[in-house]
Every structure is written in structure tokens, then in C-alpha cells.
Scaffold this motif. Sequence first.
Motif, short mmCIF file in Angstrom:
data_model
loop_
_atom_site.label_atom_id
_atom_site.label_comp_id
_atom_site.label_asym_id
_atom_site.label_seq_id
_atom_site.Cartn_x
_atom_site.Cartn_y
_atom_site.Cartn_z
N ASP A 158 0.83 -1.20 0.00
CA ASP A 158 0.00 0.00 0.00
C ASP A 158 0.87 1.25 0.00
O ASP A 158 0.59 2.21 -0.71
CB ASP A 158 -0.94 0.01 1.21
CG ASP A 158 -2.05 -1.02 1.11
OD1 ASP A 158 -2.28 -1.52 -0.02
OD2 ASP A 158 -2.68 -1.32 2.14
N HIS A 159 1.92 1.23 0.80
CA HIS A 159 2.84 2.38 0.85
C HIS A 159 3.51 2.57 -0.51
O HIS A 159 3.63 3.69 -1.00
CB HIS A 159 3.88 2.17 1.94
CG HIS A 159 4.88 3.28 2.02
ND1 HIS A 159 4.55 4.53 2.48
CD2 HIS A 159 6.19 3.33 1.67
CE1 HIS A 159 5.61 5.31 2.41
NE2 HIS A 159 6.62 4.59 1.94
N GLN A 160 3.93 1.46 -1.11
CA GLN A 160 4.58 1.54 -2.43
C GLN A 160 3.59 2.06 -3.46
O GLN A 160 3.95 2.88 -4.30
CB GLN A 160 5.09 0.16 -2.84
CG GLN A 160 5.82 0.16 -4.15
CD GLN A 160 6.29 -1.22 -4.55
OE1 GLN A 160 5.94 -2.22 -3.93
NE2 GLN A 160 7.08 -1.30 -5.60
N ILE A 162 1.69 6.38 -6.93
CA ILE A 162 0.62 7.24 -7.46
C ILE A 162 1.02 8.72 -7.32
O ILE A 162 0.72 9.53 -8.19
CB ILE A 162 -0.75 6.94 -6.81
CG1 ILE A 162 -1.89 7.53 -7.64
CG2 ILE A 162 -0.84 7.47 -5.41
CD1 ILE A 162 -2.17 6.81 -8.90
N TRP A 163 1.74 9.06 -6.26
CA TRP A 163 2.22 10.44 -6.11
C TRP A 163 3.30 10.74 -7.14
O TRP A 163 3.35 11.85 -7.69
CB TRP A 163 2.73 10.70 -4.69
CG TRP A 163 1.60 10.91 -3.73
CD1 TRP A 163 1.18 10.05 -2.76
CD2 TRP A 163 0.72 12.03 -3.67
NE1 TRP A 163 0.09 10.58 -2.11
CE2 TRP A 163 -0.21 11.80 -2.64
CE3 TRP A 163 0.63 13.23 -4.39
CZ2 TRP A 163 -1.20 12.71 -2.31
CZ3 TRP A 163 -0.37 14.13 -4.06
CH2 TRP A 163 -1.26 13.87 -3.03
N LEU A 166 4.65 13.25 -12.43
CA LEU A 166 4.91 13.08 -13.86
C LEU A 166 3.78 13.64 -14.71
O LEU A 166 4.02 14.23 -15.77
CB LEU A 166 5.14 11.61 -14.20
CG LEU A 166 6.45 11.00 -13.74
CD1 LEU A 166 6.49 9.50 -14.06
CD2 LEU A 166 7.62 11.70 -14.38
N MET A 167 2.55 13.48 -14.23
CA MET A 167 1.41 14.02 -14.97
C MET A 167 1.47 15.54 -15.04
O MET A 167 1.15 16.14 -16.07
CB MET A 167 0.10 13.55 -14.34
CG MET A 167 -0.18 12.07 -14.57
SD MET A 167 -1.58 11.46 -13.63
CE MET A 167 -2.92 12.34 -14.38
#
Length: 111
Positions: free
Chosen positions: A27-29, A34-35, A40-41
Motif C-alpha cells: 500500500d505504501h509503495q 501514485i504520487w 509526472l502528470m
Amino acid sequence: MAYAHALTENDPHSPPIGAHNDRRPRDHQRKCSIWLRGLLMMLMAMAFQISGTLLALGAIVQFVLALSDTPNARLIAFGQSLGLYLSQIASFVSFATEEAPFPFSAWPSAR
């Protein structure tokens, strides 16, 4: 506390007692990833704006060249590859693909 423990022991749909500890690193990974993707987005959104401006400038130059003579073949190829790049950025920021566009992958070549 004992009631909740007894409830999860008897519930066939609940994960085993120690299972939530196994998921924490994943979950941490996932949250870190996602951050990172969000960062990058944001970078790709800025690249999209710059590329769109370059495409517009190239179109103006091509129009002027077409008025006086013929369009420039190099600008045609650059415009095509820039259009493909914009498409790759749109696919990445809309989660249609996991592959990050240039500079994290090769520059798209014109057809």
C-alpha cells in the motif's frame, strides 16, 4: 477489542489476522507510485502546453511557406512527430497507458 478479534476469526470473508501487516508495504509503495505518477502528470501537462505552442508556431511558419512556395518537409515530419508526442502525453495523463512519454521513453518518429 476482543469482540472485533472474535468477529474476524469467524468471518470467512475477512483477511487472516496478520494479513493487513503484509499489505502495508505494498500500500505504501502504491501510494508513493501514485504520487510519483501525479508529479509526472504535472510535468507532462506542462510539456503538452509547450508542445502545443510549438505545433501552432510550426503551423504558422508552414502556412507562410505555403503562400510563397511549398511547405518545408522537415517541418512536416516534425509536426507529425509532435502530434504523436501530444497523443502519447494525452494517453499517459488520462491513465490509458502506463508508459511515460519522452523524455522517459523514445521520441516518437514521424510516419
